[in-house]
Design a protein around this motif. Sequence first.
Motif, PDB file in Angstrom:
ATOM      1  N   GLY A 150       0.063  -1.796   0.956  1.00 49.64           N
ATOM      2  CA  GLY A 150       0.363  -0.389   0.384  1.00 49.64           C
ATOM      3  C   GLY A 150       1.651  -0.141  -0.421  1.00 49.64           C
ATOM      4  O   GLY A 150       1.715   0.198  -1.394  1.00 49.64           O
ATOM      5  N   LEU A 151       2.575  -1.076   0.031  1.00 49.99           N
ATOM      6  CA  LEU A 151       3.803  -1.235  -0.959  1.00 49.99           C
ATOM      7  C   LEU A 151       3.545  -1.910  -2.063  1.00 49.99           C
ATOM      8  O   LEU A 151       3.963  -1.593  -3.182  1.00 49.99           O
ATOM      9  N   VAL A 152       2.581  -3.014  -2.367  1.00 51.28           N
ATOM     10  CA  VAL A 152       2.228  -3.484  -3.642  1.00 51.28           C
ATOM     11  C   VAL A 152       1.392  -2.453  -4.457  1.00 51.28           C
ATOM     12  O   VAL A 152       1.881  -2.532  -5.568  1.00 51.28           O
ATOM     13  N   ASN A 153       0.639  -1.689  -3.755  1.00 52.19           N
ATOM     14  CA  ASN A 153       0.019  -0.710  -4.633  1.00 52.19           C
ATOM     15  C   ASN A 153       1.029   0.392  -5.010  1.00 52.19           C
ATOM     16  O   ASN A 153       0.952   0.949  -6.280  1.00 52.19           O
ATOM     17  N   LEU A 154       1.931   0.681  -4.466  1.00 51.32           N
ATOM     18  CA  LEU A 154       3.281   1.515  -4.861  1.00 51.32           C
ATOM     19  C   LEU A 154       3.773   1.077  -5.855  1.00 51.32           C
ATOM     20  O   LEU A 154       4.043   1.593  -6.866  1.00 51.32           O
ATOM     21  N   MET A 155       3.972  -0.348  -5.792  1.00 45.84           N
ATOM     22  CA  MET A 155       4.628  -0.802  -6.968  1.00 45.84           C
ATOM     23  C   MET A 155       3.880  -1.017  -8.171  1.00 45.84           C
ATOM     24  O   MET A 155       4.210  -0.952  -9.262  1.00 45.84           O
ATOM     25  N   ILE A 156       2.301  -1.321  -8.119  1.00 43.68           N
ATOM     26  CA  ILE A 156       1.686  -1.154  -9.147  1.00 43.68           C
ATOM     27  C   ILE A 156       1.557   0.109  -9.919  1.00 43.68           C
ATOM     28  O   ILE A 156       1.545   0.213 -11.088  1.00 43.68           O
ATOM     29  N   ALA A 157       1.552   1.108  -9.173  1.00 41.34           N
ATOM     30  CA  ALA A 157       1.838   2.406  -9.527  1.00 41.34           C
ATOM     31  C   ALA A 157       3.122   2.763 -10.465  1.00 41.34           C
ATOM     32  O   ALA A 157       3.068   3.185 -11.552  1.00 41.34           O
ATOM     33  N   LEU A 158       3.991   2.190  -9.828  1.00 40.44           N
ATOM     34  CA  LEU A 158       5.472   2.262 -10.699  1.00 40.44           C
ATOM     35  C   LEU A 158       5.495   1.688 -11.651  1.00 40.44           C
ATOM     36  O   LEU A 158       6.042   2.102 -12.725  1.00 40.44           O
ATOM     37  N   VAL A 159       4.570   0.459 -11.890  1.00 38.66           N
ATOM     38  CA  VAL A 159       4.715  -0.206 -13.238  1.00 38.66           C
ATOM     39  C   VAL A 159       3.952   0.562 -14.023  1.00 38.66           C
ATOM     40  O   VAL A 159       4.222   0.523 -15.314  1.00 38.66           O
ATOM     41  N   ALA A 160       2.925   1.101 -13.597  1.00 35.71           N
ATOM     42  CA  ALA A 160       2.042   1.942 -14.767  1.00 35.71           C
ATOM     43  C   ALA A 160       2.772   2.976 -15.068  1.00 35.71           C
ATOM     44  O   ALA A 160       2.732   3.411 -16.455  1.00 35.71           O
ATOM     45  N   VAL A 161       3.484   3.555 -14.309  1.00 38.30           N
ATOM     46  CA  VAL A 161       4.642   4.727 -15.102  1.00 38.30           C
ATOM     47  C   VAL A 161       5.502   4.031 -16.049  1.00 38.30           C
ATOM     48  O   VAL A 161       5.587   4.812 -17.159  1.00 38.30           O
ATOM     49  N   PHE A 162       5.788   2.776 -15.908  1.00 39.05           N
ATOM     50  CA  PHE A 162       6.912   2.281 -16.641  1.00 39.05           C
ATOM     51  C   PHE A 162       6.052   1.920 -17.961  1.00 39.05           C
ATOM     52  O   PHE A 162       6.637   2.206 -19.027  1.00 39.05           O
TER      53      PHE A 162
END
Length: 108
Positions: A80-92
Motif C-alpha cells: 500500500g505504501l508503494v502504491n501511494l508512492m506510485i500515485a505520487l510519482v504520477a502526480v509529479f
Amino acid sequence: MKTLLLYLVPLIVYALMNNLVNDSFTWPQYLILLFAFLAFQLGRLRYPKNEVPPAAKVTQAVFYVLTVAIIFRDKYLDAGLVNLMIALVAVFVIVEWIIAKPQQKANT
C-alpha cells in the motif's frame, strides 16, 4: 505525447508488479522492473543535454526513490505504501509535463 508514454508505461508496470506479485520478486520480474526503469530514463531525451528543467530533475529523483522502494518492498515496505508512492510519482510526472510543455513550445 510519446515521451509522456515513456513516463506512464513504467509507472503502470510498477503498479502491476506491485499489486500482482504477492511473494518476493524473482529475477525475471526484476528484469521487467529494470526495463521499465530504463524506459522511464528515456523520457529525459526530450530535453537538451545540459538544459534539463528542475521539474524533470525532481521527477527523476522521486522515481529513483520509488524504484528503491519497490525493490525493498519484499522485506521492509507494505504494498500500500508503494502504491501511494506510485500515485505520487504520477502526480509529479503530470506536473512536470504541464510545466515543460509551454517551455518546449517557446523553444521551437
